[in-house]
Design a protein around this motif. Structure first.
Motif, PDB file in Angstrom:
ATOM      1  N   ASP A  35       0.825  -1.202   0.000  1.00  0.00           N
ATOM      2  CA  ASP A  35       0.000   0.000   0.000  1.00  0.00           C
ATOM      3  C   ASP A  35       0.864   1.259   0.000  1.00  0.00           C
ATOM      4  OD1 ASP A  35      -2.449   1.460   0.104  1.00  0.00           O
ATOM      5  OD2 ASP A  35      -2.183   1.727   2.254  1.00  0.00           O
ATOM      6  N   LEU A  36       1.972   1.227   0.730  1.00  0.00           N
ATOM      7  CA  LEU A  36       2.880   2.373   0.732  1.00  0.00           C
ATOM      8  C   LEU A  36       3.488   2.574  -0.650  1.00  0.00           C
ATOM      9  CD1 LEU A  36       3.963   4.454   2.793  1.00  0.00           C
ATOM     10  CD2 LEU A  36       5.976   2.996   3.046  1.00  0.00           C
ATOM     11  N   LEU A  37       3.844   1.482  -1.303  1.00  0.00           N
ATOM     12  CA  LEU A  37       4.386   1.558  -2.657  1.00  0.00           C
ATOM     13  C   LEU A  37       3.362   2.151  -3.619  1.00  0.00           C
ATOM     14  CD1 LEU A  37       6.589   0.894  -4.747  1.00  0.00           C
ATOM     15  CD2 LEU A  37       5.613  -1.417  -4.891  1.00  0.00           C
ATOM     16  N   ALA A  38       2.110   1.724  -3.505  1.00  0.00           N
ATOM     17  CA  ALA A  38       1.059   2.249  -4.381  1.00  0.00           C
ATOM     18  C   ALA A  38       0.880   3.755  -4.189  1.00  0.00           C
ATOM     19  CB  ALA A  38      -0.256   1.528  -4.102  1.00  0.00           C
ATOM     20  N   ARG A  39       0.945   4.211  -2.949  1.00  0.00           N
ATOM     21  CA  ARG A  39       0.821   5.641  -2.667  1.00  0.00           C
ATOM     22  C   ARG A  39       2.025   6.405  -3.212  1.00  0.00           C
ATOM     23  NH1 ARG A  39      -2.900   6.436   2.352  1.00  0.00           N
ATOM     24  NH2 ARG A  39      -3.716   4.346   2.693  1.00  0.00           N
ATOM     25  N   ALA A  40       3.216   5.807  -3.135  1.00  0.00           N
ATOM     26  CA  ALA A  40       4.412   6.446  -3.676  1.00  0.00           C
ATOM     27  C   ALA A  40       4.299   6.625  -5.186  1.00  0.00           C
ATOM     28  CB  ALA A  40       5.644   5.610  -3.330  1.00  0.00           C
ATOM     29  N   ARG A  41       3.843   5.592  -5.854  1.00  0.00           N
ATOM     30  CA  ARG A  41       3.710   5.676  -7.309  1.00  0.00           C
ATOM     31  C   ARG A  41       2.687   6.727  -7.711  1.00  0.00           C
ATOM     32  NH1 ARG A  41       3.963  -0.903  -8.335  1.00  0.00           N
ATOM     33  NH2 ARG A  41       6.251  -1.013  -8.593  1.00  0.00           N
ATOM     34  N   LYS A  42       1.582   6.800  -6.967  1.00  0.00           N
ATOM     35  CA  LYS A  42       0.541   7.787  -7.271  1.00  0.00           C
ATOM     36  C   LYS A  42       1.066   9.207  -7.071  1.00  0.00           C
ATOM     37  CE  LYS A  42      -4.300   8.861  -6.291  1.00  0.00           C
ATOM     38  NZ  LYS A  42      -5.497   8.463  -5.477  1.00  0.00           N
ATOM     39  N   ALA A  43       1.957   9.381  -6.091  1.00  0.00           N
ATOM     40  CA  ALA A  43       2.515  10.700  -5.801  1.00  0.00           C
ATOM     41  C   ALA A  43       3.768  11.009  -6.620  1.00  0.00           C
ATOM     42  CB  ALA A  43       2.847  10.805  -4.310  1.00  0.00           C
ATOM     43  N   GLY A  44       4.222  10.054  -7.426  1.00  0.00           N
ATOM     44  CA  GLY A  44       5.399  10.264  -8.246  1.00  0.00           C
ATOM     45  C   GLY A  44       6.717  10.191  -7.495  1.00  0.00           C
ATOM     46  N   VAL A  45       6.740   9.453  -6.378  1.00  0.00           N
ATOM     47  CA  VAL A  45       7.961   9.294  -5.583  1.00  0.00           C
ATOM     48  C   VAL A  45       8.684   8.022  -6.020  1.00  0.00           C
ATOM     49  CG1 VAL A  45       8.913   9.042  -3.266  1.00  0.00           C
ATOM     50  CG2 VAL A  45       6.889  10.462  -3.630  1.00  0.00           C
ATOM     51  N   ALA A  46       9.940   8.150  -6.375  1.00  0.00           N
ATOM     52  CA  ALA A  46      10.723   6.991  -6.827  1.00  0.00           C
ATOM     53  C   ALA A  46      11.119   6.137  -5.629  1.00  0.00           C
ATOM     54  CB  ALA A  46      11.969   7.447  -7.571  1.00  0.00           C
ATOM     55  N   THR A  47      10.760   4.844  -5.674  1.00  0.00           N
ATOM     56  CA  THR A  47      11.044   3.941  -4.552  1.00  0.00           C
ATOM     57  C   THR A  47      11.494   2.575  -5.074  1.00  0.00           C
ATOM     58  OG1 THR A  47       8.702   3.336  -4.487  1.00  0.00           O
ATOM     59  CG2 THR A  47       9.421   5.058  -2.967  1.00  0.00           C
ATOM     60  N   PRO A  48      12.667   2.506  -5.708  1.00  0.00           N
ATOM     61  CA  PRO A  48      13.104   1.223  -6.277  1.00  0.00           C
ATOM     62  C   PRO A  48      13.349   0.136  -5.229  1.00  0.00           C
ATOM     63  CG  PRO A  48      14.861   2.863  -6.385  1.00  0.00           C
ATOM     64  CD  PRO A  48      13.612   3.593  -6.004  1.00  0.00           C
ATOM     65  N   LEU A  49      13.874   0.490  -4.063  1.00  0.00           N
ATOM     66  CA  LEU A  49      14.124  -0.529  -3.040  1.00  0.00           C
ATOM     67  C   LEU A  49      12.816  -1.023  -2.431  1.00  0.00           C
ATOM     68  CD1 LEU A  49      17.228   0.952  -1.198  1.00  0.00           C
ATOM     69  CD2 LEU A  49      17.177  -0.907  -2.872  1.00  0.00           C
ATOM     70  N   LEU A  50      11.880  -0.121  -2.197  1.00  0.00           N
ATOM     71  CA  LEU A  50      10.572  -0.516  -1.686  1.00  0.00           C
ATOM     72  C   LEU A  50       9.869  -1.432  -2.681  1.00  0.00           C
ATOM     73  CD1 LEU A  50       8.769   0.119   0.830  1.00  0.00           C
ATOM     74  CD2 LEU A  50       7.621   1.821  -0.591  1.00  0.00           C
ATOM     75  N   ALA A  51       9.985  -1.123  -3.968  1.00  0.00           N
ATOM     76  CA  ALA A  51       9.384  -1.968  -5.006  1.00  0.00           C
ATOM     77  C   ALA A  51      10.031  -3.342  -5.037  1.00  0.00           C
ATOM     78  CB  ALA A  51       9.508  -1.290  -6.368  1.00  0.00           C
ATOM     79  N   THR A  52      11.334  -3.394  -4.873  1.00  0.00           N
ATOM     80  CA  THR A  52      12.037  -4.682  -4.850  1.00  0.00           C
ATOM     81  C   THR A  52      11.586  -5.525  -3.666  1.00  0.00           C
ATOM     82  OG1 THR A  52      13.973  -3.685  -5.902  1.00  0.00           O
ATOM     83  CG2 THR A  52      14.308  -5.774  -4.750  1.00  0.00           C
ATOM     84  N   ALA A  53      11.455  -4.895  -2.516  1.00  0.00           N
ATOM     85  CA  ALA A  53      11.009  -5.627  -1.328  1.00  0.00           C
ATOM     86  C   ALA A  53       9.601  -6.178  -1.526  1.00  0.00           C
ATOM     87  CB  ALA A  53      11.046  -4.708  -0.111  1.00  0.00           C
ATOM     88  N   TYR A  54       8.729  -5.401  -2.133  1.00  0.00           N
ATOM     89  CA  TYR A  54       7.351  -5.858  -2.325  1.00  0.00           C
ATOM     90  C   TYR A  54       7.294  -7.019  -3.314  1.00  0.00           C
ATOM     91  CZ  TYR A  54       2.326  -5.813  -3.079  1.00  0.00           C
ATOM     92  OH  TYR A  54       1.005  -6.172  -3.162  1.00  0.00           O
ATOM     93  N   THR A  55       8.062  -6.940  -4.390  1.00  0.00           N
ATOM     94  CA  THR A  55       8.097  -8.056  -5.339  1.00  0.00           C
ATOM     95  C   THR A  55       8.595  -9.324  -4.650  1.00  0.00           C
ATOM     96  OG1 THR A  55       8.505  -6.565  -7.207  1.00  0.00           O
ATOM     97  CG2 THR A  55       9.078  -8.883  -7.514  1.00  0.00           C
ATOM     98  N   ASN A  56       9.625  -9.180  -3.843  1.00  0.00           N
ATOM     99  CA  ASN A  56      10.163 -10.309  -3.093  1.00  0.00           C
ATOM    100  C   ASN A  56       9.100 -10.933  -2.198  1.00  0.00           C
ATOM    101  OD1 ASN A  56      11.472 -11.230  -0.359  1.00  0.00           O
ATOM    102  ND2 ASN A  56      13.104 -11.443  -1.876  1.00  0.00           N
ATOM    103  N   LEU A  57       8.341 -10.104  -1.498  1.00  0.00           N
ATOM    104  CA  LEU A  57       7.298 -10.599  -0.599  1.00  0.00           C
ATOM    105  C   LEU A  57       6.144 -11.223  -1.375  1.00  0.00           C
ATOM    106  CD1 LEU A  57       7.303  -7.640   1.932  1.00  0.00           C
ATOM    107  CD2 LEU A  57       8.128  -9.958   2.362  1.00  0.00           C
ATOM    108  N   CYS A  58       5.847 -10.689  -2.548  1.00  0.00           N
ATOM    109  CA  CYS A  58       4.778 -11.256  -3.372  1.00  0.00           C
ATOM    110  C   CYS A  58       5.127 -12.657  -3.856  1.00  0.00           C
ATOM    111  CB  CYS A  58       4.484 -10.353  -4.563  1.00  0.00           C
ATOM    112  SG  CYS A  58       3.575  -8.839  -4.147  1.00  0.00           S
ATOM    113  N   VAL A  59       6.404 -12.899  -4.149  1.00  0.00           N
ATOM    114  CA  VAL A  59       6.837 -14.243  -4.527  1.00  0.00           C
ATOM    115  C   VAL A  59       6.508 -15.214  -3.400  1.00  0.00           C
ATOM    116  CG1 VAL A  59       8.842 -15.701  -5.014  1.00  0.00           C
ATOM    117  CG2 VAL A  59       8.635 -13.459  -6.100  1.00  0.00           C
ATOM    118  N   TYR A  60       6.816 -14.824  -2.175  1.00  0.00           N
ATOM    119  CA  TYR A  60       6.520 -15.662  -1.014  1.00  0.00           C
ATOM    120  C   TYR A  60       5.013 -15.859  -0.867  1.00  0.00           C
ATOM    121  CZ  TYR A  60       5.698 -16.865   3.878  1.00  0.00           C
ATOM    122  OH  TYR A  60       5.233 -17.466   5.021  1.00  0.00           O
ATOM    123  N   GLN A  61       4.241 -14.772  -0.960  1.00  0.00           N
ATOM    124  CA  GLN A  61       2.795 -14.873  -0.789  1.00  0.00           C
ATOM    125  C   GLN A  61       2.154 -15.769  -1.849  1.00  0.00           C
ATOM    126  OE1 GLN A  61       0.935 -11.086   1.434  1.00  0.00           O
ATOM    127  NE2 GLN A  61       1.450 -10.675  -0.689  1.00  0.00           N
TER     128      GLN A  61
END
Length: 306
Positions: A275-301
């Motif tokens: 959810d934090l990543l989605a808000r960052a993207r909507k606000a135009g904030v670059a978050t490559p590490l946050l995106a990497t962490a979320y992808t990693n967690l999605c693989v697990y989920q």
């Protein structure tokens, strides 16, 4: 005041148990299996502040006959939808819902379901877990519960709620800036969860690794930049403290999300990181590490649902 605690796990069971022990009118909404255990053995708490066992008032889904004044919502975020269906009969126009869930997405969900008037800001800090016998084990001495109107108003209902919470065996506090405190807690959880889950290690192990401290600082910078763009401004003293905690040499600290991941249990990746990543993207904030962490967690989920 009549309080309904939704869930009697480590958090709801602890704070609800303390309130019941102090003579408050407390009922727990629990699943049938948990209800059976609590009826047999009682609500058992093992704590540095004193152990106790009590026979709690219990209801299960479908048994709520009248509304409550206060609802302490303590379920995991991935169980929220079912919990809202179960507690709906307990909500009246004057009911206050205090959620202690992680992130901020649940606040939108609650407001959409019951209206903004029903929601109260809330932050809890307690380190507790359930053992194999179903007892609540408090594993660190802190036990804080803060609450307040999201706009900071010192309303009559907040004064009444504060009176209800005081002198119940834990640190209760009425906050005039609860929104900032909730966003700060999200910063801490997203950073701690993100770095420990992505690196698969404790804070001390990450700090000791080549590039570890720099990685933590850059990850935290992304989280803070996002919150500054979409939420309440964190205080500088909070940020200084968090940076120190997340880079402490030899620290055994991990996140609850990392511990759940190690156990093969469901995790709150969507609520704490996604959810934090989605808000960052909507606000135009670059978050490559946050995106990497979320992808990693999605693989697990995704493995869990196969």
């Amino acid at each position: 005041m009549r309080l309904l605690v939704v869930g009697a796990g480590s958090t709801g069971g602890y704070f609800g148990g303390r309130l019941a022990q102090a003579g408050r009118d407390v009922t727990f909404l629990v699943r049938p299996a948990r209800a059976a255990l609590l009826r047999e053995k009682g609500l058992q708490v093992v704590s540095p502040h004193g152990d106790f066992t009590l026979k709690p008032q219990l209801v299960t889904a479908g048994e709520i006959k009248a509304p409550y004044d206060v609802i302490l919502l303590t379920v995991k975020a991935y169980s929220l939808d079912d919990a809202l269906d179960n507690l709906a009969p307990a909500v009246a126009p004057q009911t206050m819902i205090l959620p202690v869930l992680n992130g901020m997405k649940h606040m939108d969900t609650l407001a959409a379901r019951f209206g903004k008037q029903a929601t109260v800001g809330c932050v809890c800090k307690v380190a507790a877990t359930l053992d194999i016998e179903g007892r609540i084990l408090q594993i660190a001495p802190f036990q804080d519960l803060a609450y307040g109107e999201m706009d900071g108003a010192l309303s009559p209902r907040m004064k009444e709620l504060d009176q209800f919470m005081q002198d119940a065996g834990f640190d209760a506090r009425l906050s005039s800036d609860i929104a900032r405190e909730m966003w700060e807690k999200w910063i801490y959880l997203a950073a701690l969860g993100g770095v420990t889950c992505l690196m698969r290690g404790t804070i001390g192990e990450i700090e000791a690794a080549s590039g570890g401290t720099d990685f933590v600082h850059r990850f935290l910078d992304e989280v803070v930049a996002t919150v500054r763009a979409v939420g309440s401004q964190p205080s500088e003293s909070f940020l200084t403290e968090v940076r120190a905690i997340l880079t402490t040499k030899g620290s055994p600290q991990t996140s609850s999300m990392y511990r759940d991941l190690q156990k093969g249990a469901p995790i709150e990746a969507d609520q704490i990181v996604g959810d934090l990543l989605a808000r960052a993207r909507k606000a135009g904030v670059a978050t490559p590490l946050l995106a990497t962490a979320y992808t990693n967690l999605c693989v697990y989920q995704n493995r869990l649902v196969k």
